[in-house]
Write a protein that holds these residues in place. Structure first.
Motif, PDB file in Angstrom:
ATOM      1  N   ALA A 105      10.913 -64.739 -72.576  1.00 16.70           N
ATOM      2  CA  ALA A 105      10.583 -65.441 -72.612  1.00 16.70           C
ATOM      3  C   ALA A 105       9.652 -65.178 -74.226  1.00 16.70           C
ATOM      4  CB  ALA A 105      10.424 -66.738 -71.538  1.00 16.70           C
ATOM      5  N   GLY A 106       8.787 -64.498 -73.965  1.00 12.11           N
ATOM      6  CA  GLY A 106       7.942 -64.539 -74.884  1.00 12.11           C
ATOM      7  C   GLY A 106       8.106 -64.094 -76.183  1.00 12.11           C
ATOM      8  N   LEU A 112      10.393 -68.456 -81.912  1.00 14.77           N
ATOM      9  CA  LEU A 112      10.296 -70.302 -81.529  1.00 14.77           C
ATOM     10  C   LEU A 112       9.365 -70.977 -82.229  1.00 14.77           C
ATOM     11  CD1 LEU A 112      11.949 -70.852 -78.269  1.00 14.77           C
ATOM     12  CD2 LEU A 112      12.798 -71.171 -80.051  1.00 14.77           C
ATOM     13  N   HIS A 113       8.285 -70.047 -82.077  1.00 14.41           N
ATOM     14  CA  HIS A 113       6.976 -70.781 -83.218  1.00 14.41           C
ATOM     15  C   HIS A 113       6.849 -70.275 -83.838  1.00 14.41           C
ATOM     16  CE1 HIS A 113       5.967 -73.115 -79.500  1.00 14.41           C
ATOM     17  NE2 HIS A 113       6.185 -72.267 -78.525  1.00 14.41           N
ATOM     18  N   ARG A 114       7.376 -69.814 -85.189  1.00 14.26           N
ATOM     19  CA  ARG A 114       7.352 -69.706 -86.428  1.00 14.26           C
ATOM     20  C   ARG A 114       7.327 -71.347 -87.046  1.00 14.26           C
ATOM     21  NH1 ARG A 114      10.177 -64.172 -87.724  1.00 14.26           N
ATOM     22  NH2 ARG A 114       8.866 -62.682 -86.394  1.00 14.26           N
ATOM     23  N   PRO A 115       7.221 -71.508 -87.967  1.00 16.84           N
ATOM     24  CA  PRO A 115       7.370 -73.045 -88.647  1.00 16.84           C
ATOM     25  C   PRO A 115       8.455 -73.409 -89.207  1.00 16.84           C
ATOM     26  CG  PRO A 115       5.566 -71.549 -89.846  1.00 16.84           C
ATOM     27  CD  PRO A 115       5.866 -71.040 -89.033  1.00 16.84           C
ATOM     28  N   ASP A 138      16.620 -77.480 -85.972  1.00 16.63           N
ATOM     29  CA  ASP A 138      16.725 -77.948 -85.088  1.00 16.63           C
ATOM     30  C   ASP A 138      16.994 -77.322 -83.135  1.00 16.63           C
ATOM     31  OD1 ASP A 138      16.377 -80.094 -86.272  1.00 16.63           O
ATOM     32  OD2 ASP A 138      19.084 -80.321 -87.198  1.00 16.63           O
ATOM     33  N   LEU A 139      17.739 -76.473 -83.192  1.00 13.64           N
ATOM     34  CA  LEU A 139      18.092 -76.063 -82.199  1.00 13.64           C
ATOM     35  C   LEU A 139      16.917 -75.477 -81.370  1.00 13.64           C
ATOM     36  CD1 LEU A 139      20.336 -75.205 -79.290  1.00 13.64           C
ATOM     37  CD2 LEU A 139      20.985 -73.207 -81.579  1.00 13.64           C
ATOM     38  N   CYS A 140      16.638 -74.873 -82.419  1.00 12.85           N
ATOM     39  CA  CYS A 140      15.194 -73.884 -82.076  1.00 12.85           C
ATOM     40  C   CYS A 140      14.218 -75.321 -80.913  1.00 12.85           C
ATOM     41  CB  CYS A 140      14.406 -72.892 -83.086  1.00 12.85           C
ATOM     42  SG  CYS A 140      15.172 -71.423 -83.557  1.00 12.85           S
ATOM     43  N   HIS A 141      14.021 -76.389 -81.671  1.00 16.65           N
ATOM     44  CA  HIS A 141      13.372 -77.267 -80.920  1.00 16.65           C
ATOM     45  C   HIS A 141      13.737 -77.606 -79.891  1.00 16.65           C
ATOM     46  CE1 HIS A 141      10.537 -78.553 -84.871  1.00 16.65           C
ATOM     47  NE2 HIS A 141      11.548 -78.055 -84.998  1.00 16.65           N
ATOM     48  N   GLU A 142      15.348 -77.413 -79.672  1.00 20.74           N
ATOM     49  CA  GLU A 142      15.993 -77.775 -78.284  1.00 20.74           C
ATOM     50  C   GLU A 142      15.023 -76.626 -77.235  1.00 20.74           C
ATOM     51  OE1 GLU A 142      19.915 -79.151 -78.233  1.00 20.74           O
ATOM     52  OE2 GLU A 142      20.028 -79.418 -80.391  1.00 20.74           O
ATOM     53  N   LEU A 143      15.287 -75.289 -77.816  1.00 18.95           N
ATOM     54  CA  LEU A 143      15.402 -74.519 -77.065  1.00 18.95           C
ATOM     55  C   LEU A 143      13.800 -74.211 -76.952  1.00 18.95           C
ATOM     56  CD1 LEU A 143      17.176 -71.354 -78.875  1.00 18.95           C
ATOM     57  CD2 LEU A 143      17.506 -72.291 -76.301  1.00 18.95           C
ATOM     58  N   ILE A 144      12.659 -74.700 -77.674  1.00 22.68           N
ATOM     59  CA  ILE A 144      11.197 -74.834 -77.278  1.00 22.68           C
ATOM     60  C   ILE A 144      10.510 -75.778 -76.245  1.00 22.68           C
ATOM     61  CG2 ILE A 144       9.240 -75.739 -77.768  1.00 22.68           C
ATOM     62  CD1 ILE A 144       9.763 -74.629 -80.862  1.00 22.68           C
ATOM     63  N   GLY A 145      12.052 -76.990 -75.926  1.00 26.13           N
ATOM     64  CA  GLY A 145      11.647 -78.248 -75.270  1.00 26.13           C
ATOM     65  C   GLY A 145      12.517 -77.337 -73.929  1.00 26.13           C
ATOM     66  N   TYR A 146      13.499 -76.425 -74.053  1.00 27.50           N
ATOM     67  CA  TYR A 146      13.956 -76.526 -72.477  1.00 27.50           C
ATOM     68  C   TYR A 146      13.393 -74.980 -71.933  1.00 27.50           C
ATOM     69  CZ  TYR A 146      16.773 -73.461 -69.703  1.00 27.50           C
ATOM     70  OH  TYR A 146      17.059 -72.077 -68.884  1.00 27.50           O
ATOM     71  N   GLU A 148       9.355 -75.137 -72.510  1.00 30.61           N
ATOM     72  CA  GLU A 148       8.029 -75.506 -72.586  1.00 30.61           C
ATOM     73  C   GLU A 148       8.143 -76.437 -71.818  1.00 30.61           C
ATOM     74  OE1 GLU A 148       6.080 -74.605 -75.825  1.00 30.61           O
ATOM     75  OE2 GLU A 148       7.017 -72.311 -75.766  1.00 30.61           O
ATOM     76  N   GLU A 149       8.599 -77.296 -71.962  1.00 28.18           N
ATOM     77  CA  GLU A 149       8.564 -78.722 -71.493  1.00 28.18           C
ATOM     78  C   GLU A 149       9.693 -79.492 -70.233  1.00 28.18           C
ATOM     79  OE1 GLU A 149       9.362 -81.035 -75.456  1.00 28.18           O
ATOM     80  OE2 GLU A 149       7.508 -79.602 -75.928  1.00 28.18           O
ATOM     81  N   ASP A 150      10.970 -78.603 -69.531  1.00 30.59           N
ATOM     82  CA  ASP A 150      11.886 -78.764 -69.261  1.00 30.59           C
ATOM     83  C   ASP A 150      12.728 -79.472 -69.498  1.00 30.59           C
ATOM     84  OD1 ASP A 150      11.949 -77.004 -66.432  1.00 30.59           O
ATOM     85  OD2 ASP A 150      10.847 -78.081 -64.997  1.00 30.59           O
ATOM     86  N   GLN A 151      12.971 -79.781 -70.168  1.00 28.30           N
ATOM     87  CA  GLN A 151      14.231 -79.931 -71.006  1.00 28.30           C
ATOM     88  C   GLN A 151      15.476 -79.836 -70.706  1.00 28.30           C
ATOM     89  OE1 GLN A 151      13.195 -81.286 -75.250  1.00 28.30           O
ATOM     90  NE2 GLN A 151      11.529 -82.494 -74.722  1.00 28.30           N
ATOM     91  N   PRO A 152      16.471 -80.943 -70.517  1.00 31.91           N
ATOM     92  CA  PRO A 152      17.865 -79.757 -70.494  1.00 31.91           C
ATOM     93  C   PRO A 152      18.586 -79.397 -71.303  1.00 31.91           C
ATOM     94  CG  PRO A 152      17.737 -83.024 -70.068  1.00 31.91           C
ATOM     95  CD  PRO A 152      16.732 -82.207 -70.148  1.00 31.91           C
TER      96      PRO A 152
END
Length: 192
Positions: A105-106, A112-115, A138-146, A148-152
């Motif tokens: 994950a690290g 994922l946290h690059r601009p 856009d997919l990278c933003h979804e992966l961040i949500g998954y 770090e934010e427990d988004q499905p």
């Protein structure tokens, strides 16, 4: 775990004038997977989830329909990832599994946290095929949500991600994005 539920006995074929997966190659690979499950000590080399992710089959006329084979491979990969997780926990404990998940994950989070627009390399050749940066970001933003934010987010959405094409430096280098997404799938399959 019942391997027969993961892999059907046969697959639909495409019409004789259309291309599908080479049936012999598919059958041989899946037979090796069955042996790995049912008699791991007799397998020449055990099939792992990474092997399923990496396998490819030659296209042939009248071959197996890709959609059915791909769906079976997805189920097989998930089952193998669960088995590998269970084996790791049994051998080295849950802490070892959590450390491995954290390490992977690290690695993913770093990219994922690059601009936006800077997550992956741009192709060096001006006419090289590449992936649309907005679609990938856009997919990278979804992966961040998954992560770090427990988004499905379904692992299948990542496996089957399709990006609009770009040309050269207008997009991200396909091979680097594909390798990253393989790691994301590996992590998601291990977690779910």
């Amino acid at each position: 775990m019942d391997i027969q539920r993961q892999i059907p006995a046969s697959f639909d074929r495409v019409q004789g004038n259309q291309y599908g997966y080479n049936a012999k190659q598919v059958d041989d690979f899946l037979q090796r997977a069955r042996v790995s499950f049912e008699a791991p000590t007799s397998a020449a080399r055990a099939i792992k989830s990474a092997d399923v992710r990496a396998v490819s089959f030659d296209p042939v006329k009248g071959g197996y329909a890709a959609s059915g084979v791909d769906a079976a491979l997805d189920r097989l990969e998930d089952a193998l990832a669960r088995l590998e997780r269970d084996e790791l926990v049994a051998e080295r404990g849950e802490e070892a599994w959590l450390r491995e998940i954290g390490r992977l994950a690290g690695v993913l989070r770093g990219r994922l946290h690059r601009p936006d627009g800077q997550r992956f390399r741009r192709p060096s050749k001006p006419k090289a095929r590449s992936y649309n940066t907005t679609d990938v970001d856009d997919l990278c933003h979804e992966l961040i949500g998954y992560l770090e934010e427990d988004q499905p987010l379904s692992v299948d959405n990542v496996r089957r991600a399709v990006f609009r094409p770009a040309v050269g430096r207008d997009g991200y280098e396909e091979s680097q994005v594909d390798a990253f997404l393989e790691r994301a799938v590996e992590l998601m399959a291990a977690i779910d």
